[in-house]
Write a protein that holds these residues in place. Structure first.
Motif, mmCIF file in Angstrom:
data_model
loop_
_atom_site.group_PDB
_atom_site.id
_atom_site.type_symbol
_atom_site.label_atom_id
_atom_site.label_comp_id
_atom_site.label_asym_id
_atom_site.label_seq_id
_atom_site.Cartn_x
_atom_site.Cartn_y
_atom_site.Cartn_z
ATOM 1 N N THR B 605 -3.562 10.928 -3.309
ATOM 2 C CA THR B 605 -3.646 10.280 -4.612
ATOM 3 C C THR B 605 -2.456 10.571 -5.497
ATOM 4 O OG1 THR B 605 -4.881 12.166 -5.344
ATOM 5 C CG2 THR B 605 -6.147 10.210 -4.709
ATOM 6 N N GLY B 606 -1.743 11.681 -5.200
ATOM 7 C CA GLY B 606 -0.668 12.067 -6.099
ATOM 8 C C GLY B 606 -1.124 13.088 -7.136
ATOM 9 N N PHE B 607 -2.436 13.378 -7.203
ATOM 10 C CA PHE B 607 -2.923 14.414 -8.134
ATOM 11 C C PHE B 607 -2.912 15.752 -7.429
ATOM 12 C CE2 PHE B 607 -4.963 10.708 -10.126
ATOM 13 C CZ PHE B 607 -4.458 10.871 -11.400
ATOM 14 N N ALA B 608 -2.069 16.678 -7.913
ATOM 15 C CA ALA B 608 -1.940 17.971 -7.246
ATOM 16 C C ALA B 608 -3.285 18.691 -7.202
ATOM 17 C CB ALA B 608 -0.907 18.829 -7.966
ATOM 18 N N ARG B 609 -4.121 18.469 -8.269
ATOM 19 C CA ARG B 609 -5.373 19.228 -8.328
ATOM 20 C C ARG B 609 -6.374 18.765 -7.268
ATOM 21 N NH1 ARG B 609 -7.693 18.851 -13.807
ATOM 22 N NH2 ARG B 609 -6.816 16.763 -13.772
ATOM 23 N N ALA B 612 -5.498 20.523 -4.247
ATOM 24 C CA ALA B 612 -5.989 21.897 -4.335
ATOM 25 C C ALA B 612 -7.471 21.942 -3.997
ATOM 26 C CB ALA B 612 -5.748 22.442 -5.743
ATOM 27 N N LEU B 613 -8.228 20.951 -4.510
ATOM 28 C CA LEU B 613 -9.663 20.926 -4.232
ATOM 29 C C LEU B 613 -9.919 20.795 -2.733
ATOM 30 C CD1 LEU B 613 -12.527 20.869 -5.353
ATOM 31 C CD2 LEU B 613 -12.361 18.371 -5.432
ATOM 32 N N PHE B 616 -9.301 24.026 -1.070
ATOM 33 C CA PHE B 616 -10.425 24.961 -1.264
ATOM 34 C C PHE B 616 -11.595 24.565 -0.387
ATOM 35 C CE2 PHE B 616 -8.473 26.308 -5.334
ATOM 36 C CZ PHE B 616 -8.478 27.660 -5.075
#
Lengths: 99, 632
Positions: B605-609, B612-613, B616
């Protein structure tokens, strides 16, 4: 004091760091949360070292610190440079590499 | 003296090289240079011939090794020549008639801008054909064989600005390729069987090979001969080859090309003599072709195409004779030589008529030309009398011998072949009389030219064209008698081809009488049909046979239905299989993977978070699995 308590503390710190990484947008805060996670695992390693009565955990903790220090140097430099060019420290804005 | 042998080929080859590479500087003298090269080759041939005459019959064959071409262990290909009675006969015919045709072309092509190139091609043609007849092994013969094919392609398509000429050239080349394949397979079979493809070892060892192998080699050689000599089933190129300039037709039909097949069969006599099945195939091809060509010749209104049908038929006679074995070889070659004279003469005469009639080829638009072109009329007439076998002229002697030999084959086969040959003689007389009457007798049926609207003004051709015609007419008259006198030709060729007397069920005199009667019947019928009543300018509809013969007895329709259509069907099926089957599978695979990837891409998506999810999540999954596995 029971060493297991340290493990609880480590788990708590790790969870806080992890949720910080997932929730916050500011790159600096995100960075601090990563540090928190690293140090939580350091704490867990030292506790294990203590529990098992050998030095392996402590040695690995030193390694982690060195790696973390290096990471900070590089990471902060990147963040500063991104902020200078894009005037924002939000990680959601940096998606130039997306197709 | 033997060192002269390579020069036979070298002279026209040098002429061709000079003319084709020489550039415009040679434009003016080009035609004479080409004629000189051909004449030089003829002179060498004549010297070698007189030298050969001076030796005893057994010692006449000479060999000349020029150089080793491909020396490999177990495979020896040489450029070496063999000159014996058979070769020198061909050499003299090729260079003699060839030189006359060169001379004629000087006049015929005088107004063509590309005549330097034309003479270069003619020289190349001679060189290739000479190489073919003096080679002492099949591989070198094959080189000449291919050279002849190339030169004929270049010459038939010489007026390449005409689409019909370009197509005819391609057709001749492709049909010839089928025959060439036969020759190459025959050479390979010889190499595997005998370990060599030079004449002497192959013929020497032929007796030790199995009959099946020899039959296979013989049939492949026959296929090759069919291609070059325009025999059924590879005859279809000959009629279209008339698109070339007329001297080329004369050269192809008399001296250089179609005779190659007869040469090949006669040269390979040792193979054919031991393979009766292959010989039967040869006589069958000859008999069918001699009738086929004769029937086609009867229906054509184009003077050159009528003559082309006649060539096919006459070569059919030669192949028939060659297939009869030792009783026929010498007569096949004798007919070949006399045919060389009169057919060249007839074609040059036809060219002279066309020259005077503004390139009109339709005989229904001729008529009454004998007063306007006396020399052409006389020479053409002598050629005509020779080809129909008028008693005393060349064709009479050579054709009569072939018919006699056909009867002498013996048994039912002999009767069938003999009758075919007799019928062929009658039909020959019919169509040649038709050509003669339509062209030179009757009323004028001249039509105004389509371009200028002017009536043609027929005139006699210049002497550079009439002299070769006169010389060829002399040959057509006297050659046959000269060869038959004391059986001189037979004795001349006997050391090479061997000779056996057949046992004819008919007396020679009876055969001669029958042949003459058949000939007179043909002449009479043609005279009744075309000489007595005026000839319509537009051809009548005619019987179904006539209509079929006008279309060359449906040869092209047959080839189209049997070869072209299934061939293109197969190609279409293969293309379909390739584009739908193979390409479909490969393209489908690519499309599936492409679709899958573009769906997978949405995860990025381009969302770093969110990365990260997922990290995890993955880590959690790993930890949970590890724990679960340890607890089990």
């Amino acid at each position: 004091m029971n060493p297991v308590n340290y493990l609880y503390l480590a788990a708590l710190l790790f969870t806080i760091g992890a949720s910080g990484v997932l929730i916050r947008r500011n790159a600096i805060v995100l960075f601090m949360c990563v540090e928190l996670m690293l140090n939580a695992s350091n704490l867990a390693l030292v506790t294990f070292s203590r529990m098992h009565g050998n030095l392996d955990g402590q040695i690995i903790a030193f390694f982690t610190m060195v790696v973390a220090a290096a990471e900070v140097v590089v990471g902060l430099a990147i963040i500063v440079s991104i902020f200078r060019t894009r005037h924002s420290a939000s990680v959601d804005d940096s998606n130039l590499m997306k197709l | 003296m033997n060192s002269l042998i390579p020069l036979l080929v070298a002279a026209p080859l040098a002429g061709a090289a000079l003319l084709l590479l020489g550039g415009r500087a040679l434009d003016r003298i080009g035609p004479w240079l080409g004629t000189l090269a051909a004449a030089l080759s003829f002179a060498f041939g004549a010297v070698l011939f007189s030298d050969m005459l001076g030796r005893r019959a057994e010692a006449r064959a000479v060999h000349q090794h020029l150089f080793s071409w491909i020396p490999v262990n177990g495979f020896q290909a040489d450029v070496s020549f063999q000159l014996d009675q058979l070769s020198i006969t061909f050499v003299l015919l090729i260079t003699g008639v060839g030189t006359l045709i060169h001379l004629y072309s000087v006049g015929y092509m005088a107004h063509d801008e590309r005549r330097r190139r034309f003479f270069g091609y003619l020289n190349l043609f001679l060189a290739a054909m000479l190489l073919l007849v003096i080679a002492d092994n099949y591989l070198l013969l094959y080189v000449g064989w291919e050279g002849v094919g190339l030169a004929s392609y270049l010459l038939i398509g010489f007026w390449q600005h005409k689409p019909s000429a370009a197509t005819a050239a391609k057709k001749a080349f492709i049909v010839n390729r089928v025959g060439d394949m036969g020759l190459s397979i025959a050479i390979m079979l010889m190499f595997t069987e005998f370990g060599s493809f030079a004449f002497e070892p192959v013929f020497g060892a032929a007796g030790r090979a199995s009959e099946g192998k020899l039959t296979a080699i013989g049939l492949m050689l026959l296929l090759a001969a069919c291609g070059k000599s325009a025999q059924v089933p590879l005859q279809s190129w000959l009629g279209d080859a008339m698109e070339g300039p007329t001297p080329v037709s004369a050269l192809i039909h008399a001296a250089t090309m179609v005779t190659a097949g007869v040469y090949l069969i006669t040269r390979s006599a040792a193979v054919f003599n031991l393979a009766p099945d292959a010989q039967t195939a040869v006589v069958a091809v000859g008999a069918v072709t001699l009738l086929f060509g004769a029937i086609v010749g009867c229906a054509k209104d184009d003077i050159k195409k009528a003559l082309a049908g006649s060539t096919m038929s006459q070569i059919g006679y030669m192949v028939l004779a060659a297939g009869l074995g030792p009783i026929g070889y010498a007569f096949a070659i004798m007919h070949l030589v006399t045919h060389g004279f009169f057919k060249a003469g007839l074609f040059l005469g036809a060219g002279s008529v066309m020259h005077g009639m503004d390139d009109e080829v339709n005989m229904r638009h001729y008529g009454g030309l004998r007063k306007y072109m006396p020399i052409t009329f006389v020479t053409f007439g002598l050629g005509y009398l020779a080809i129909i076998g008028f008693p005393g002229l060349s064709g009479f002697f050579s054709k009569d011998k072939i018919i006699e030999a056909a009867f002498a084959k013996g048994g039912t086969e002999g009767w069938i072949l003999g009758l075919c040959a007799l019928v062929g003689a009658a039909v020959t007389a019919f169509y040649m009389t038709r050509v003669m009457v339509l062209t030179f007798f009757g009323e004028k049926r001249w039509q105004p030219s389509a371009e200028t609207g002017e009536e043609p003004h027929p005139h006699e051709s210049p002497s550079v064209m009439t002299v070769p015609m006169v010389l060829l007419a002399v040959g057509s008259v006297f050659a046959g008698g000269l060869f038959t006198l004391n059986s001189s030709f037979l004795k001349w060729l006997e050391p090479v081809t061997g000779h056996a007397e057949g046992h004819s069920p008919l007396q020679p005199l009876t055969v001669t009488l029958l042949t003459t009667l058949c000939m007179l019947a043909g002449v009479g019928l043609a005279y009744l049909m075309y000489g007595r009543s005026p000839v319509p300018v537009t051809p009548p509809v005619g019987s179904p046979l006539t209509r079929a013969a006008r279309r060359d007895l449906l040869q092209d329709d047959f080839n189209h239905a049997v070869l072209v259509r299934p061939g293109s069907g197969l190609t279409a099926a293969l293309v379909y299989l390739d584009s739908k089957g193979l390409d479909g599978f490969v393209n489908g695979l690519a499309a599936t993977i492409g679709g899958l990837s573009s769906r997978l891409r949405r995860i990025q998506t381009g969302f770093a978070r969110s990365y990260a999810l997922s990290m995890f999540g993955g880590a959690l999954l790993l930890a949970a699995t590890t724990l679960l596995m340890r607890s089990v």
